[in-house]
Motif scaffolding. Structure first.
Motif, PDB file in Angstrom:
ATOM      1  N   PHE D 165      52.474  38.396  36.653  1.00 12.99           N
ATOM      2  CA  PHE D 165      53.425  39.158  37.472  1.00 12.99           C
ATOM      3  C   PHE D 165      54.455  39.896  36.614  1.00 12.99           C
ATOM      4  N   ASP D 166      54.501  39.526  35.362  1.00 15.58           N
ATOM      5  CA  ASP D 166      55.368  40.206  34.418  1.00 15.58           C
ATOM      6  C   ASP D 166      54.757  41.516  33.915  1.00 15.58           C
ATOM      7  N   ALA D 167      53.491  41.718  34.202  1.00 17.10           N
ATOM      8  CA  ALA D 167      52.767  42.847  33.605  1.00 17.10           C
ATOM      9  C   ALA D 167      52.650  44.022  34.565  1.00 17.10           C
ATOM     10  N   ASP D 168      52.403  45.202  33.978  1.00 17.09           N
ATOM     11  CA  ASP D 168      52.181  46.411  34.766  1.00 17.09           C
ATOM     12  C   ASP D 168      50.701  46.602  35.068  1.00 17.09           C
ATOM     13  N   PHE D 169      49.860  46.156  34.145  1.00 17.90           N
ATOM     14  CA  PHE D 169      48.425  46.306  34.320  1.00 17.90           C
ATOM     15  C   PHE D 169      47.766  44.952  34.115  1.00 17.90           C
ATOM     16  N   VAL D 170      47.050  44.522  35.129  1.00 19.34           N
ATOM     17  CA  VAL D 170      46.458  43.181  35.105  1.00 19.34           C
ATOM     18  C   VAL D 170      44.946  43.294  35.296  1.00 19.34           C
ATOM     19  N   LEU D 171      44.219  42.701  34.372  1.00 23.53           N
ATOM     20  CA  LEU D 171      42.753  42.711  34.469  1.00 23.53           C
ATOM     21  C   LEU D 171      42.257  41.270  34.482  1.00 23.53           C
ATOM     22  N   ASP D 172      41.499  40.919  35.513  1.00 23.47           N
ATOM     23  CA  ASP D 172      40.958  39.577  35.647  1.00 23.47           C
ATOM     24  C   ASP D 172      39.445  39.688  35.443  1.00 23.47           C
ATOM     25  N   LEU D 173      38.958  39.112  34.353  1.00 25.64           N
ATOM     26  CA  LEU D 173      37.558  39.319  33.966  1.00 25.64           C
ATOM     27  C   LEU D 173      36.658  38.230  34.540  1.00 25.64           C
ATOM     28  N   HIS D 174      35.723  38.639  35.360  1.00 28.70           N
ATOM     29  CA  HIS D 174      34.805  37.737  36.051  1.00 28.70           C
ATOM     30  C   HIS D 174      33.356  38.124  35.754  1.00 28.70           C
ATOM     31  N   ASN D 175      32.437  37.316  36.301  1.00 26.87           N
ATOM     32  CA  ASN D 175      31.025  37.670  36.355  1.00 26.87           C
ATOM     33  C   ASN D 175      30.481  37.339  37.723  1.00 26.87           C
ATOM     34  N   TYR D 184      36.566  45.640  41.398  1.00 29.97           N
ATOM     35  CA  TYR D 184      37.364  45.696  42.618  1.00 29.97           C
ATOM     36  C   TYR D 184      38.615  46.524  42.333  1.00 29.97           C
ATOM     37  N   VAL D 185      38.820  47.563  43.112  1.00 31.96           N
ATOM     38  CA  VAL D 185      39.925  48.501  42.882  1.00 31.96           C
ATOM     39  C   VAL D 185      40.737  48.621  44.176  1.00 31.96           C
ATOM     40  N   PRO D 186      42.063  48.432  44.108  1.00 31.73           N
ATOM     41  CA  PRO D 186      42.858  48.637  45.325  1.00 31.73           C
ATOM     42  C   PRO D 186      42.757  50.103  45.762  1.00 31.73           C
ATOM     43  N   GLU D 187      42.720  50.318  47.052  1.00 33.03           N
ATOM     44  CA  GLU D 187      42.511  51.675  47.547  1.00 33.03           C
ATOM     45  C   GLU D 187      43.529  52.666  46.982  1.00 33.03           C
ATOM     46  N   TYR D 188      44.775  52.232  46.841  1.00 34.12           N
ATOM     47  CA  TYR D 188      45.827  53.163  46.378  1.00 34.12           C
ATOM     48  C   TYR D 188      45.622  53.572  44.922  1.00 34.12           C
ATOM     49  N   ALA D 189      44.797  52.791  44.179  1.00 34.64           N
ATOM     50  CA  ALA D 189      44.585  53.088  42.757  1.00 34.64           C
ATOM     51  C   ALA D 189      43.184  53.633  42.511  1.00 34.64           C
ATOM     52  N   GLN D 190      42.604  54.223  43.544  1.00 32.35           N
ATOM     53  CA  GLN D 190      41.213  54.687  43.440  1.00 32.35           C
ATOM     54  C   GLN D 190      40.985  55.601  42.245  1.00 32.35           C
ATOM     55  N   SER D 191      41.993  56.404  41.925  1.00 33.66           N
ATOM     56  CA  SER D 191      41.788  57.348  40.822  1.00 33.66           C
ATOM     57  C   SER D 191      41.613  56.629  39.491  1.00 33.66           C
ATOM     58  N   LEU D 212      43.786  36.803  41.967  1.00 28.15           N
ATOM     59  CA  LEU D 212      44.877  37.237  41.105  1.00 28.15           C
ATOM     60  C   LEU D 212      45.170  38.721  41.249  1.00 28.15           C
ATOM     61  N   ASP D 213      44.110  39.539  41.358  1.00 23.54           N
ATOM     62  CA  ASP D 213      44.375  40.978  41.460  1.00 23.54           C
ATOM     63  C   ASP D 213      45.211  41.266  42.713  1.00 23.54           C
ATOM     64  N   GLU D 214      44.815  40.659  43.830  1.00 21.44           N
ATOM     65  CA  GLU D 214      45.569  40.850  45.066  1.00 21.44           C
ATOM     66  C   GLU D 214      46.984  40.288  44.966  1.00 21.44           C
ATOM     67  N   ALA D 215      47.093  39.101  44.355  1.00 22.56           N
ATOM     68  CA  ALA D 215      48.422  38.488  44.199  1.00 22.56           C
ATOM     69  C   ALA D 215      49.327  39.382  43.366  1.00 22.56           C
ATOM     70  N   THR D 216      48.705  40.237  42.550  1.00 25.72           N
ATOM     71  CA  THR D 216      49.484  41.136  41.706  1.00 25.72           C
ATOM     72  C   THR D 216      49.788  42.451  42.427  1.00 25.72           C
ATOM     73  N   PHE D 217      48.750  43.096  42.986  1.00 23.20           N
ATOM     74  CA  PHE D 217      49.013  44.441  43.518  1.00 23.20           C
ATOM     75  C   PHE D 217      49.548  44.437  44.948  1.00 23.20           C
ATOM     76  N   ALA D 241      46.185  46.330  39.391  1.00 22.64           N
ATOM     77  CA  ALA D 241      45.472  45.097  39.039  1.00 22.64           C
ATOM     78  C   ALA D 241      44.040  45.200  39.520  1.00 22.64           C
ATOM     79  N   PHE D 242      43.113  44.694  38.718  1.00 22.20           N
ATOM     80  CA  PHE D 242      41.695  44.830  39.009  1.00 22.20           C
ATOM     81  C   PHE D 242      40.945  43.541  38.681  1.00 22.20           C
ATOM     82  N   THR D 243      39.922  43.284  39.466  1.00 20.30           N
ATOM     83  CA  THR D 243      38.955  42.260  39.071  1.00 20.30           C
ATOM     84  C   THR D 243      37.727  42.969  38.551  1.00 20.30           C
ATOM     85  N   LEU D 244      37.396  42.702  37.291  1.00 20.90           N
ATOM     86  CA  LEU D 244      36.222  43.321  36.673  1.00 20.90           C
ATOM     87  C   LEU D 244      35.092  42.299  36.624  1.00 20.90           C
TER      88      LEU D 244
END
Lengths: 372, 372, 372, 372
Positions: D165-175, D184-191, D212-217, D241-244
């Protein structure tokens, strides 16, 4: 002319809901007499490709006249098949006590020695076979009736062994973790190895270690060795048993299943189980090694691993097998470590997960292998 | 006068995070020389009461002068202790391959026979002991260095065996599922059974089946038997090893732990490990049976079961042990079924869950037992 | 005069062997009309005591005339009951994905609001009940036919909900880990709490959290609240649903089962389901707390724990609940640690294993409780 | 000019041996100020490829000057990584209670609404960000100190959320199970979707479902929506924030890891985190779908399945996805069954085992997808 077909169900256990758990048995009986064949699959619950092989065998046997009898028991372990742990199948051992589902078959060396003593000099091979079979089957029946009961895996195994010990040719269909095709062949039946279309052959000694193939061939091999000594001439009962490893667990392929069904039919044809069939083994390179040279490579470390050497590849001494990542050391030269081949080898199978503790069976490898 | 105390950590494995997994080792060294004692607990992860016993032993040994050395390794299996499956601990076997955590110790009968051959007629008992110990320890070290590696459970076992084989008295602290106190005692050490405050004694033969106690006493028992034959007089090395089952798994009790610590101290005192201690074994009824008469009752059925016979109770032939419910038959007379004792017996432990499949170890029972 | 009895089987899933998994349904139909009752047990596979309670209910209902209908579905989750992980039953959640078996029931608040809108001012209570029931049942049927399919737990739940939503009184029989008897009661049905012989009562608000009792009473409670507002007078549908926790999981007791069957019959009698029965609730102390005051105590530490406070005991602030052992610190004052009650409380259940990680639900406790 | 580097360890749990379980944290601090980046991997224990990606990122960041700060926490769940069940890793949920390791992050909509109320019309964006961050971080700290404790998964999640929550850009790496790359991309950050080299994009709404991505964005998106309304002009906090999902679980590949590290660097470069870097996103086809059109196909049947459609392939309506084998029907036309696509779709992932029960998530598929 065609085969007679029967379908039965054998009860092998009862579950916590108080229900019987049974397995299907498909039986083909030829018009002509001939050998008995017993084929089972999936004694280890996650090793499911054999079920597809049996599916193809059944399609073929519907149209292919046989001599004698073929019994097929797919999915022979209904407990193992249905124990999920996470998304995967916890099928190698009883989840209650860790007992390997393939280690509860009966074998007693002293009994074979006593039987050999009982054989008269003029007793014919068929008579001996019939009498020995009956004796073992009587013991199996007796064990299943033990008043204090027997363990779940053992009951399952003995029930299946009752079918298998009645047969002349026994095939137990398995899979490795991530694996290429390979087959366990008793040393005395080495010539049969080339009747299958399987490129990797492990030659195993006459030593019972618990599996169905051993429980089948060890008694016969031991008996024929004892009687050959006694009669001063080679005695052969013509019984053979094999464990076929059809590739990787947790996946099935209908195309591969057809290939392996064909491979099995070419063996059965060579053994006189089929009537005028033209299924013959392929010409192919087959390499073999003795069991003692089929080596397990255990990890010294824990971590995450990329499997660089693929099952079936020829690997030279010093070439990389796997690359290990240590997440605690990502900033240091110890972040990664190469695991190298200690000698020339063919990896046959590897562990199916990237996450490993120390002491994990990373690879099983052919060393000192030779062409058949 | 007091003991010297040291605390160390032994690395026994590495986990998937690439971290070393170590276990604490508590060592007390007396001012006076004397025997070596090795005590471990929780090789099976869910059997945790031994940790409490060791806790109490440590409190006592801080104030109680000893002769020789006492090594205590609580929680000796950090993998097994930390594998949860549901709310319980899946601690009896390696979750990867089903290997029992207590079956990977080293034993090789032929090696003992060869060693016996090597003993000169004038070699003293202490010399023989020292030389035999060193030879086994050399082999353990060599196995741990095997270039193809060894399995996780085996490495753990061999690391612990290095400590145990150095000792004269080895205690392996276990628990049964739902269980009363009992102890495994080698037949040759039967007289030591009464030095513990444990009411149920299983007398085991000199046959290695994989556990630490056997891995410890079988070599010495075998060697002293061979040498006694050779020298035509009884040879004794005075080495003893026991598996103590302290009650039920998945629970701890500080009060019970104190009782068992006292029981162990009374054994150690009798063996000359304590300086002027007044801890003696209790006067109590102790019953024993031979291992062959320690019978497992397996279920024939699956269902839900109420355990009517409590561990430690005397049960007469025909009396009920358990009552089974079959949820498919709640409207019929088959809804419930009584499982009766086939002979007079003492149930020592029973399965810890009401839900059972057929082939479950329902009870383990003393039959043909006798008073010590 | 006696009841009609039927036994059926409902298919709820299919296993990896391709077999249907069904559950038995026992149905009693009285000669006289009356309410419908639905009772199920063992939706969590290790919580098996409810099966014994249903066994006793069936024995009683064979001889006890009822009004209306009683449906009993013991062992309603054949997957959960049969998943073993070690000796215990991994029955709380789907082993594939962690889904709690008791959280897939259907509930949709907006739908109830829309339905309330559709109610005419002159529609009678029975008409409303019948129409609402049908609407929910139509939706359940539709969801079960969803062309993309639904998850295993959800299908099981919806199949059972089809039966439950048809009933006026729904009892879902559960067990806690190590637990004393307690019951979840919707706040609006508080007066029914004293109709059972259960000493501990949790009063829960009208908020759907996924369980069967909530899936049953929340729609009716919400609807009657909305209609009461609309019609400016209290509307009652007389539907009630409860989760009964009958003691500890992984054990059964026929004696306790009889007690709880009696407790349930006394409730049913009070609700007019029995014909001239003399089964009445016992006079006993019953304490209650609101759900928000039913507190979970999580551990801050990992280690081995002795549970000192027994379920059902009154514990004062500052008294010990549990004693923790840290095997790394056996020689220091940190070897043990007392976990104390932060306020006056009654522990209702505790974790069933001595081995815990940090963040384990050690105890669930009544705080701010009061007598009913 | 180069970055400052620090390595720390965060304690996230304590195990049953009483030991702290910590995770490594790698921190790069640029000479120039700039945004904060937080990247974690393996919150689900079997999803290990992200650790390789972080390995490559660390190698790159050692040599690549950054603006601001990059925090990397590989293998962030030491419990999940180390729970084996059979040969695989039971890493998606807490084995004790089934809690998904990725669902315990904090989110409270009402709190954001209250905060929005508290914002003065003249408060600057940086001030608002700083104050909002502090408020959330205060709550996280408070929750971690809760006197009754919190659950294991929740503690782990909140500890990580403190960093995220301290960060501006959060990436959660999954498989995924068996999976192709997707994000997974929030609609507002589609670009921002096109700044990664990932061909499949799921656009998710502003709805917290636990990850985590949702808890962040979600907090930032909600807050900026509320403030935009209040101030009648668009407000943007620039937090994303994104889940990759980097491919399949249970395998790692160093080559693929390098590709994904590059993909992440191209995103970071576009966001101003790198100093004069020339890493840009690849030109490639990217298809997207909305979350509601990302469909799960559940099985209606149990059996063994061959996955015919590969992740990432375009599948037309009516084409086969999978072929099912039923071992009970090998002699009938029901032996096999084809599972067909109900509409045009792209399978993104499929179940990793051939053995399935009814109600299994067989495939997850893009439907109604479009090019970005």
């Amino acid at each position: 002319m065609s085969n007679q077909f029967k379908k039965e169900y054998i009860v092998v256990a009862q579950n916590a809901s108080g229900r019987n758990m049974n397995v299907p048995l498909y039986r083909f009986i030829g018009e002509k007499p001939g050998p008995k064949v017993y084929i089972q699959s999936s004694i280890h619950g996650a090793e499911v490709q054999g079920n597809v092989v049996i599916y193809h065998l059944i399609q073929r046997l519907k149209q292919m006249p046989i001599c004698g009898e073929v019994i097929l028991v797919p999915n022979c372990n209904p407990v193992g098949t249905n124990i999920k742990a996470g998304e995967y199948t916890l099928g190698r051992f009883d989840p209650v006590n860790g007992t390997n589902w393939n280690r509860g078959y009966f074998y007693d060396e002293s009994l074979i020695q006593a039987f050999a003593q009982s054989v008269q000099d003029d007793e014919s091979i068929p008579q001996i076979k019939q009498r020995f079979r009956q004796q073992i089957k009587d013991i199996l029946a007796e064990k299943l009736e033990e008043s204090w009961g027997i363990g779940l895996a053992q009951r399952l195994n003995l029930k299946l062994q009752q079918l298998a010990f009645d047969a002349d040719f026994v095939l137990d269909l398995h899979n490795g973790p991530v694996s290429t095709r390979h087959i366990y062949v008793p040393e005395y039946a080495q010539s049969s190895a080339s009747l299958f279309n399987i490129p990797h052959v492990i030659l195993i000694p006459n030593k019972f270690a618990g599996a169905l193939d051993e429980a089948t061939f060890c008694p016969w091999w031991t008996l024929q060795t004892l009687l050959s000594d006694k009669r001063h001439k080679p005695i052969e009962f013509g019984v053979e048993a094999f464990t076929l490893e059809m590739g990787s667990q947790e996946v099935i392929s209908f195309t591969d299943g057809e290939y392996d069904a064909n491979s099995i039919l070419s063996y059965l044809n060579a053994k006189g189980c089929l009537v005028k069939s033209d299924v013959y083994p392929q010409t192919m390179r087959r390499v073999a090694t003795y069991l003692k040279n089929y080596k397990v490579l255990y990890t010294q470390q824990g971590g995450m691993v990329e499997y660089l050497a693929k099952p079936g590849e020829l690997i030279k001494q010093g070439q990389p097998l796997a690359k290990l990542l240590n997440v605690d050391e990502l900033d240091t030269p110890n972040a990664t470590e190469m695991i190298l081949a200690q000698c020339d080898l063919i990896p046959i199978l590897h562990f199916p997960s990237a996450s490993i503790l120390s002491g994990t069976q990373l690879y099983k490898c052919f060393t000192h292998y030779f062409e058949l």
